[in-house]
Design a protein around this motif. Sequence first.
Motif, PDB file in Angstrom:
ATOM      1  N   LEU A 143       0.837  -1.202   0.000  1.00 49.96           N
ATOM      2  CA  LEU A 143       0.000   0.000   0.000  1.00 49.96           C
ATOM      3  C   LEU A 143       0.875   1.258   0.000  1.00 49.96           C
ATOM      4  CD1 LEU A 143      -2.838   1.174   0.129  1.00 49.96           C
ATOM      5  CD2 LEU A 143      -2.755   0.951   2.621  1.00 49.96           C
ATOM      6  N   ASN A 144       1.948   1.241   0.826  1.00 50.36           N
ATOM      7  CA  ASN A 144       2.843   2.409   0.875  1.00 50.36           C
ATOM      8  C   ASN A 144       3.411   2.726  -0.497  1.00 50.36           C
ATOM      9  OD1 ASN A 144       2.471   2.849   3.530  1.00 50.36           O
ATOM     10  ND2 ASN A 144       4.349   1.810   4.219  1.00 50.36           N
ATOM     11  N   GLU A 145       3.817   1.656  -1.198  1.00 58.22           N
ATOM     12  CA  GLU A 145       4.405   1.851  -2.526  1.00 58.22           C
ATOM     13  C   GLU A 145       3.357   2.444  -3.484  1.00 58.22           C
ATOM     14  OE1 GLU A 145       6.373  -0.883  -5.978  1.00 58.22           O
ATOM     15  OE2 GLU A 145       6.139  -1.841  -4.005  1.00 58.22           O
ATOM     16  N   ALA A 146       2.105   1.948  -3.380  1.00 61.64           N
ATOM     17  CA  ALA A 146       1.045   2.443  -4.267  1.00 61.64           C
ATOM     18  C   ALA A 146       0.748   3.913  -3.984  1.00 61.64           C
ATOM     19  CB  ALA A 146      -0.220   1.605  -4.077  1.00 61.64           C
ATOM     20  N   VAL A 147       0.687   4.263  -2.694  1.00 59.51           N
ATOM     21  CA  VAL A 147       0.398   5.656  -2.316  1.00 59.51           C
ATOM     22  C   VAL A 147       1.529   6.566  -2.822  1.00 59.51           C
ATOM     23  CG1 VAL A 147       0.224   7.216  -0.333  1.00 59.51           C
ATOM     24  CG2 VAL A 147      -1.076   5.082  -0.349  1.00 59.51           C
ATOM     25  N   ALA A 148       2.778   6.112  -2.644  1.00 61.90           N
ATOM     26  CA  ALA A 148       3.928   6.923  -3.080  1.00 61.90           C
ATOM     27  C   ALA A 148       3.901   7.107  -4.600  1.00 61.90           C
ATOM     28  CB  ALA A 148       5.230   6.259  -2.632  1.00 61.90           C
ATOM     29  N   LEU A 149       3.596   6.023  -5.315  1.00 65.67           N
ATOM     30  CA  LEU A 149       3.541   6.101  -6.789  1.00 65.67           C
ATOM     31  C   LEU A 149       2.472   7.081  -7.257  1.00 65.67           C
ATOM     32  CD1 LEU A 149       3.673   2.517  -8.359  1.00 65.67           C
ATOM     33  CD2 LEU A 149       4.831   4.561  -9.213  1.00 65.67           C
ATOM     34  N   LEU A 150       1.284   6.977  -6.642  1.00 65.07           N
ATOM     35  CA  LEU A 150       0.187   7.865  -7.054  1.00 65.07           C
ATOM     36  C   LEU A 150       0.534   9.321  -6.754  1.00 65.07           C
ATOM     37  CD1 LEU A 150      -2.853   5.650  -5.964  1.00 65.07           C
ATOM     38  CD2 LEU A 150      -2.392   6.448  -8.286  1.00 65.07           C
ATOM     39  N   ALA A 151       1.205   9.548  -5.623  1.00 68.41           N
ATOM     40  CA  ALA A 151       1.597  10.922  -5.273  1.00 68.41           C
ATOM     41  C   ALA A 151       2.620  11.445  -6.278  1.00 68.41           C
ATOM     42  CB  ALA A 151       2.169  10.952  -3.856  1.00 68.41           C
ATOM     43  N   GLU A 152       3.561  10.574  -6.648  1.00 70.73           N
ATOM     44  CA  GLU A 152       4.638  10.987  -7.558  1.00 70.73           C
ATOM     45  C   GLU A 152       4.107  11.224  -8.984  1.00 70.73           C
ATOM     46  OE1 GLU A 152       7.676   7.907  -7.689  1.00 70.73           O
ATOM     47  OE2 GLU A 152       8.009   8.433  -9.803  1.00 70.73           O
ATOM     48  N   LEU A 153       3.187  10.356  -9.421  1.00 70.33           N
ATOM     49  CA  LEU A 153       2.717  10.438 -10.813  1.00 70.33           C
ATOM     50  C   LEU A 153       1.635  11.503 -11.003  1.00 70.33           C
ATOM     51  CD1 LEU A 153       2.569   6.592 -11.488  1.00 70.33           C
ATOM     52  CD2 LEU A 153       4.279   8.198 -12.387  1.00 70.33           C
ATOM     53  N   GLY A 154       0.990  11.895  -9.893  1.00 74.09           N
ATOM     54  CA  GLY A 154       0.029  13.006  -9.951  1.00 74.09           C
ATOM     55  C   GLY A 154      -1.266  12.650 -10.667  1.00 74.09           C
ATOM     56  N   GLU A 155      -1.940  13.674 -11.194  1.00 73.94           N
ATOM     57  CA  GLU A 155      -3.307  13.506 -11.699  1.00 73.94           C
ATOM     58  C   GLU A 155      -3.395  12.658 -12.970  1.00 73.94           C
ATOM     59  OE1 GLU A 155      -6.105  16.468 -11.301  1.00 73.94           O
ATOM     60  OE2 GLU A 155      -5.355  17.060  -9.322  1.00 73.94           O
ATOM     61  N   GLU A 156      -2.242  12.388 -13.586  1.00 73.98           N
ATOM     62  CA  GLU A 156      -2.239  11.551 -14.790  1.00 73.98           C
ATOM     63  C   GLU A 156      -2.359  10.066 -14.449  1.00 73.98           C
ATOM     64  OE1 GLU A 156      -1.991  12.526 -18.202  1.00 73.98           O
ATOM     65  OE2 GLU A 156      -2.751  14.235 -17.089  1.00 73.98           O
ATOM     66  N   ALA A 157      -2.331   9.727 -13.139  1.00 78.26           N
ATOM     67  CA  ALA A 157      -2.358   8.313 -12.730  1.00 78.26           C
ATOM     68  C   ALA A 157      -3.710   7.969 -12.113  1.00 78.26           C
ATOM     69  CB  ALA A 157      -1.256   8.055 -11.712  1.00 78.26           C
ATOM     70  N   ARG A 158      -4.123   6.713 -12.328  1.00 71.15           N
ATOM     71  CA  ARG A 158      -5.373   6.238 -11.712  1.00 71.15           C
ATOM     72  C   ARG A 158      -5.122   4.876 -11.084  1.00 71.15           C
ATOM     73  NH1 ARG A 158      -9.870   8.534 -14.716  1.00 71.15           N
ATOM     74  NH2 ARG A 158     -11.339   7.017 -13.905  1.00 71.15           N
ATOM     75  N   PRO A 159      -5.717   4.630  -9.885  1.00 69.03           N
ATOM     76  CA  PRO A 159      -5.656   3.273  -9.342  1.00 69.03           C
ATOM     77  C   PRO A 159      -6.489   2.337 -10.218  1.00 69.03           C
ATOM     78  CG  PRO A 159      -6.567   4.838  -7.709  1.00 69.03           C
ATOM     79  CD  PRO A 159      -6.485   5.545  -9.024  1.00 69.03           C
ATOM     80  N   LEU A 160      -6.043   1.097 -10.330  1.00 70.32           N
ATOM     81  CA  LEU A 160      -6.788   0.084 -11.090  1.00 70.32           C
ATOM     82  C   LEU A 160      -7.244  -1.002 -10.120  1.00 70.32           C
ATOM     83  CD1 LEU A 160      -7.591  -1.043 -13.944  1.00 70.32           C
ATOM     84  CD2 LEU A 160      -5.429  -2.305 -13.880  1.00 70.32           C
ATOM     85  N   GLY A 161      -8.557  -1.213 -10.050  1.00 72.99           N
ATOM     86  CA  GLY A 161      -9.094  -2.325  -9.253  1.00 72.99           C
ATOM     87  C   GLY A 161      -9.258  -3.515 -10.175  1.00 72.99           C
TER      88      GLY A 161
ATOM     89  N   ASP B 270      -1.934  -0.604 -10.634  1.00 70.86           N
ATOM     90  CA  ASP B 270      -2.744  -1.798 -10.361  1.00 70.86           C
ATOM     91  C   ASP B 270      -2.609  -2.188  -8.886  1.00 70.86           C
ATOM     92  OD1 ASP B 270      -4.071  -4.193 -10.381  1.00 70.86           O
ATOM     93  OD2 ASP B 270      -3.011  -5.026 -12.126  1.00 70.86           O
ATOM     94  N   LEU B 271      -3.749  -2.350  -8.201  1.00 73.33           N
ATOM     95  CA  LEU B 271      -3.723  -2.671  -6.762  1.00 73.33           C
ATOM     96  C   LEU B 271      -3.753  -4.184  -6.512  1.00 73.33           C
ATOM     97  CD1 LEU B 271      -6.354   0.034  -5.628  1.00 73.33           C
ATOM     98  CD2 LEU B 271      -3.855   0.274  -5.801  1.00 73.33           C
ATOM     99  N   ALA B 272      -3.713  -4.980  -7.585  1.00 74.54           N
ATOM    100  CA  ALA B 272      -3.967  -6.421  -7.460  1.00 74.54           C
ATOM    101  C   ALA B 272      -2.962  -7.171  -6.593  1.00 74.54           C
ATOM    102  CB  ALA B 272      -4.014  -7.059  -8.847  1.00 74.54           C
ATOM    103  N   ALA B 273      -1.715  -6.698  -6.520  1.00 75.75           N
ATOM    104  CA  ALA B 273      -0.694  -7.464  -5.779  1.00 75.75           C
ATOM    105  C   ALA B 273      -0.641  -7.091  -4.297  1.00 75.75           C
ATOM    106  CB  ALA B 273       0.677  -7.236  -6.425  1.00 75.75           C
ATOM    107  N   ILE B 274      -1.496  -6.192  -3.859  1.00 72.81           N
ATOM    108  CA  ILE B 274      -1.413  -5.706  -2.470  1.00 72.81           C
ATOM    109  C   ILE B 274      -2.326  -6.558  -1.581  1.00 72.81           C
ATOM    110  CG2 ILE B 274      -1.638  -3.693  -0.961  1.00 72.81           C
ATOM    111  CD1 ILE B 274      -1.325  -1.950  -3.476  1.00 72.81           C
ATOM    112  N   GLY B 275      -1.709  -7.520  -0.891  1.00 71.43           N
ATOM    113  CA  GLY B 275      -2.476  -8.468  -0.077  1.00 71.43           C
ATOM    114  C   GLY B 275      -3.305  -7.776   0.996  1.00 71.43           C
TER     115      GLY B 275
END
Length: 289
Positions: A14-32, A53-58
């Motif tokens: 989750l930390n990695e996903a949050v950091a990525l989304l913060a870094e990539l900004g509004e051009e990025a979207r989470p994928l369920g 993609d959030l699929a690998a986050i247990g």
Amino acid sequence: MIPASFEYHRPQSLNEAVALLAELGEEARPLGGGHSLIPMMKLRLATPAHLVDLAAIGALKGIAVEGGDIVIGAMTTQHEIVGSDLLAAQIPILRETALLIGDPQVRYVGTIGGNVANGDPGNDMPAVMLCLGAIYHLVGKAGERRVPAREFYRGAYVTALAPGEILTAVRIPVPPAGHGAAYEKLKRKIGDYATAAAAVLLTLRGSNVASCSIGLTNVADTPLWADDAARILVGSSLDAATVKRAVAAAEAITSPAADTRGPVQYRTKMAGVMLARALARARQRARNA
Ligand SMILES: Cc1cc2nc3c(=O)[nH]c(=O)nc-3n(C[C@H](O)[C@H](O)[C@H](O)COP(=O)(O)OP(=O)(O)OC[C@H]3O[C@@H](n4cnc5c(N)ncnc54)[C@H](O)[C@@H]3O)c2cc1C
């Protein structure tokens, strides 16, 4: 159609996903599960440059009891909700609703988090979450916050999610023993979104309604919590005259769009019909605790 090109990311935490989304900004979207986002991308109605993609986050998976609540991880699929014995015993309206979503293919992949975060008024779970008084857990670079489902939906595809935030879980207070609940959905065919749908949760004292909550799907820009209609029913035996008044109060807060599912008046009336049916079914299922 083929989506515009994008970069795919698969964070492991989750930390990695949050950091990525913060870094990539509004051009990025989470994928369920991708069963709303990918079709939108194929139609070029969404053109994110990055998919996270959030699929690998247990940590985003699973269904757990926490005190008097049930907490469902965002990446839990509709299929897993259908198959959960815990939910069947404690909050059976979730199974009933999940079974009315799309078809088995959609339910195998589509997630509860994607369904409630999407902001499409046609999604079925949001109205059920309003009805049940669910709380959404949101995590972003500023940390975690909790937002009641009843305050989350602001307009079509507009929610309380801040850019870069991930909905990590849905927390639902376990309804009281003996409650009755039902989700009634009118659709044109299997796999269709609702022309109108209604969720009801009620409890009884003797033969009268002790508490009632109502959610409506796809009859406005957002899911609706029909609080006035529910209040009319409390203390009644669900006699025909009181149900008629409650149905009129629910219809009064709808503002459906005229579309291929029907004109405004028809969809408004169908919201009332679905509510009357859901009330009758919830009443049948309720017993004095
Ligand atoms: C043929 C078909 C029929 C369908 N019928 C129905 C139906 O009857 N009822 C119904 O309710 N739905 C229906 N759906 C939609 C389906 O339920 C989707 O799965 C659901 O709307 C979105 O869930 P997802 O996991 O696929 O999310 P995605 O498509 O991956 O994402 C949807 C949106 O939510 C965002 N998102 C996803 N997960 C998160 C998260 N954890 N945190 C923050 N943002 C997130 C994405 O960025 C995107 O904006 C249908 C879909 C198809 C293809």
